[in-house]
Design an enzyme around this catalytic site. Sequence first.
Site, PDB file in Angstrom:
ATOM      1  N   ARG A 223       0.849  -1.192   0.000  1.00 27.67           N
ATOM      2  CA  ARG A 223       0.000   0.000   0.000  1.00 27.67           C
ATOM      3  C   ARG A 223       0.880   1.237   0.000  1.00 27.67           C
ATOM      4  NH1 ARG A 223      -3.597  -2.521  -1.685  1.00 27.67           N
ATOM      5  NH2 ARG A 223      -5.503  -3.177  -0.646  1.00 27.67           N
ATOM      6  N   HIS A 271      -1.466   1.053  -9.867  1.00 18.52           N
ATOM      7  CA  HIS A 271      -2.149   0.085  -8.987  1.00 18.52           C
ATOM      8  C   HIS A 271      -2.785  -1.057  -9.795  1.00 18.52           C
ATOM      9  CE1 HIS A 271      -4.171  -0.350  -4.798  1.00 18.52           C
ATOM     10  NE2 HIS A 271      -3.988  -1.542  -5.356  1.00 18.52           N
TER      11      HIS A 271
HETATM   12  P1  NDP Z   1      -2.186 -11.724   4.359  1.00 16.46           P
HETATM   13  O1  NDP Z   1      -2.978 -11.130   5.463  1.00 16.46           O
HETATM   14  O2  NDP Z   1      -2.495 -13.106   3.905  1.00 16.46           O
HETATM   15  O3  NDP Z   1      -0.628 -11.731   4.784  1.00 16.46           O
HETATM   16  C1  NDP Z   1      -0.016 -10.684   5.439  1.00 16.46           C
HETATM   17  C2  NDP Z   1       1.438 -11.063   5.749  1.00 16.46           C
HETATM   18  O4  NDP Z   1       2.094  -9.924   6.322  1.00 16.46           O
HETATM   19  C3  NDP Z   1       1.550 -12.200   6.775  1.00 16.46           C
HETATM   20  O5  NDP Z   1       2.629 -13.048   6.453  1.00 16.46           O
HETATM   21  C4  NDP Z   1       1.842 -11.451   8.076  1.00 16.46           C
HETATM   22  O6  NDP Z   1       2.588 -12.221   9.022  1.00 16.46           O
HETATM   23  C5  NDP Z   1       2.685 -10.309   7.570  1.00 16.46           C
HETATM   24  N1  NDP Z   1       2.650  -9.174   8.495  1.00 16.46           N
HETATM   25  C6  NDP Z   1       1.580  -8.409   8.837  1.00 16.46           C
HETATM   26  N2  NDP Z   1       1.945  -7.474   9.727  1.00 16.46           N
HETATM   27  C7  NDP Z   1       3.272  -7.655   9.949  1.00 16.46           C
HETATM   28  C8  NDP Z   1       4.228  -7.007  10.776  1.00 16.46           C
HETATM   29  N3  NDP Z   1       3.895  -5.980  11.577  1.00 16.46           N
HETATM   30  N4  NDP Z   1       5.498  -7.463  10.762  1.00 16.46           N
HETATM   31  C9  NDP Z   1       5.855  -8.504   9.990  1.00 16.46           C
HETATM   32  N5  NDP Z   1       5.001  -9.164   9.170  1.00 16.46           N
HETATM   33  C10 NDP Z   1       3.723  -8.738   9.164  1.00 16.46           C
HETATM   34  O7  NDP Z   1      -2.247 -10.697   3.154  1.00 16.46           O
HETATM   35  P2  NDP Z   1      -2.195 -10.981   1.568  1.00 16.46           P
HETATM   36  O8  NDP Z   1      -0.947 -11.717   1.270  1.00 16.46           O
HETATM   37  O9  NDP Z   1      -3.471 -11.557   1.104  1.00 16.46           O
HETATM   38  O10 NDP Z   1      -2.116  -9.477   1.002  1.00 16.46           O
HETATM   39  C11 NDP Z   1      -1.109  -8.585   1.433  1.00 16.46           C
HETATM   40  C12 NDP Z   1      -1.375  -7.182   0.937  1.00 16.46           C
HETATM   41  O11 NDP Z   1      -1.057  -7.063  -0.443  1.00 16.46           O
HETATM   42  C13 NDP Z   1      -2.829  -6.696   1.013  1.00 16.46           C
HETATM   43  O12 NDP Z   1      -3.172  -6.326   2.321  1.00 16.46           O
HETATM   44  C14 NDP Z   1      -2.801  -5.511   0.068  1.00 16.46           C
HETATM   45  O13 NDP Z   1      -2.411  -4.355   0.789  1.00 16.46           O
HETATM   46  C15 NDP Z   1      -1.689  -5.875  -0.925  1.00 16.46           C
HETATM   47  N6  NDP Z   1      -2.249  -6.128  -2.282  1.00 16.46           N
HETATM   48  C16 NDP Z   1      -1.913  -5.273  -3.292  1.00 16.46           C
HETATM   49  C17 NDP Z   1      -2.405  -5.474  -4.576  1.00 16.46           C
HETATM   50  C18 NDP Z   1      -1.989  -4.595  -5.716  1.00 16.46           C
HETATM   51  O14 NDP Z   1      -2.542  -4.710  -6.814  1.00 16.46           O
HETATM   52  N7  NDP Z   1      -1.015  -3.720  -5.555  1.00 16.46           N
HETATM   53  C19 NDP Z   1      -3.318  -6.591  -4.872  1.00 16.46           C
HETATM   54  C20 NDP Z   1      -3.572  -7.456  -3.749  1.00 16.46           C
HETATM   55  C21 NDP Z   1      -3.061  -7.212  -2.494  1.00 16.46           C
HETATM   56  P3  NDP Z   1       1.977 -13.564   9.686  1.00 16.46           P
HETATM   57  O15 NDP Z   1       1.879 -14.553   8.552  1.00 16.46           O
HETATM   58  O16 NDP Z   1       2.987 -13.979  10.674  1.00 16.46           O
HETATM   59  O17 NDP Z   1       0.648 -13.173  10.249  1.00 16.46           O
END
Ligand code: NDP
Length: 308
Positions: A223, A271
Site C-alpha cells: 500500500r 495500482h
Molecule cells: P495476508 O494477510 O495473507 O498476509 C499478510 C502477511 O504480512 C503475513 O505473512 C503477516 O505475518 C505479515 N505481516 C503483517 N503485519 C506484519 C508485521 N507488523 N510485521 C511482519 N510481518 C507482518 O495478506 P495478503 O498476502 O493476502 O495481502 C497482502 C497485501 O497485499 C494486502 O493487504 C494488500 O495491501 C496488498 N495487495 C496489493 C495489490 C496490488 O494490486 N497492488 C493486490 C492485492 C493485495 P503472519 O503470517 O505472521 O501473520
Amino acid sequence: MSVALLFNQKPTEEWQRNLQKLLPETKVEVYPIISNPEDVEFIATWKPHKDYIKEFPNLKVVQSVGAGIDHLLHTEIPDSVKVTRIVDSALKQEMFEHVLACIMTSMKNLLTYHKNQLQQEWIPKNYTSIHETTITILGLGEIGKLVAERFVALGFRVKGWSNSQKNMNGVATFVGKEGLNSAIANTDFIVNILPLTTETESILNYKFFNQCSKQTVLINVGRGAHLVEKDLLIAIDEKQIKEAYLDVFREEPLPENHPFWSNKNIYITPHIASVTNATTALQQVATNYKKLKNMETLENEVSLDKGY
Ligand code: NDP
C-alpha cells in the site's frame, strides 16, 4: 435479510446483476438506493464512505472485495460485525507475474537500454544471473508466500519476513521487528507485500533504506502508506538504494505535480499489480452470504485486532 454493495468506483451494476444471479432468492441492492437499511445484514464493499457501518443497524458481515481490509478501517467496526476478504489463487499468481516482470526488467537493464536507444547510445552493461540474486519478500501471507515459492523455484535466493515464524523450503525466514534488519540487509530486491496496519504504516522509511545495500531495488505492491515518499526520494538521491518500482501510492491517482513522475530511478504503475477478478470475488461473496445464513464459519475472516 438483504445484501448491499458499497463501491466507490467499481462497475456496480454489473456486480449487482451477477451477484443477484448467484443469490436469486436474496435482495441485492446498490448503495445509496437501499429500500430498508434495517434488512441489510451483509455488505460487500470497496473503499466505503466514512460512517458506512452506522447506516446498517443489523449488519453482521462486511466483505472486502479485495485482499486488503485497510480501506474499511476508517470507522469503528463493532465486535458483532465480522470482516472478511478475498483470497484468490489468480490474484496471487498475477502478483507473482507483476513482481517477476519488475525484477527481470531491472536485472536486464531494459529501461536503461530504452533510454540509451533514444539517444542512439550502444552501452552494454553487466548482468547478474538469477542464481546470484537475492530477493526479500516482506509479508509471507496468502500472496507473499506464493510469490516467495515461485522465486525459489526459479533459482533465486529468497528471504522472507513475517510476524510469526514460518518454515518454507528454500526461504530464509525472519520474524518481527528484531528480524527486519537481517531480512533487508544484503539483498538485491525488496518486495513489499505487507497489509497496511498501524504496525506497518510508514515502514519503508529513511532508517529502513539506511539498512539496505546500495544495489537494492524496492518494489512496493503493498500500500502507498507503507512508504514515506520523501524518504524514498532522499534515499534514491543519496544512492542509499538503486531504484524503485511503485504500484501503490498515498494518493491515487498520483497527483499531477508529484516528484515521482519525473524521477529517473522510479518506475510507476497505476495500482495494477494484481487486480481483483470479479467472477471469483462474487463467488466468494455469495459463498460467505450463504454461510452467514446457515450460521457456518465464514471464509477468509480477518482479525480486527491485528488489522489483517
Ligand atoms: P495476508 O494477510 O495473507 O498476509 C499478510 C502477511 O504480512 C503475513 O505473512 C503477516 O505475518 C505479515 N505481516 C503483517 N503485519 C506484519 C508485521 N507488523 N510485521 C511482519 N510481518 C507482518 O495478506 P495478503 O498476502 O493476502 O495481502 C497482502 C497485501 O497485499 C494486502 O493487504 C494488500 O495491501 C496488498 N495487495 C496489493 C495489490 C496490488 O494490486 N497492488 C493486490 C492485492 C493485495 P503472519 O503470517 O505472521 O501473520
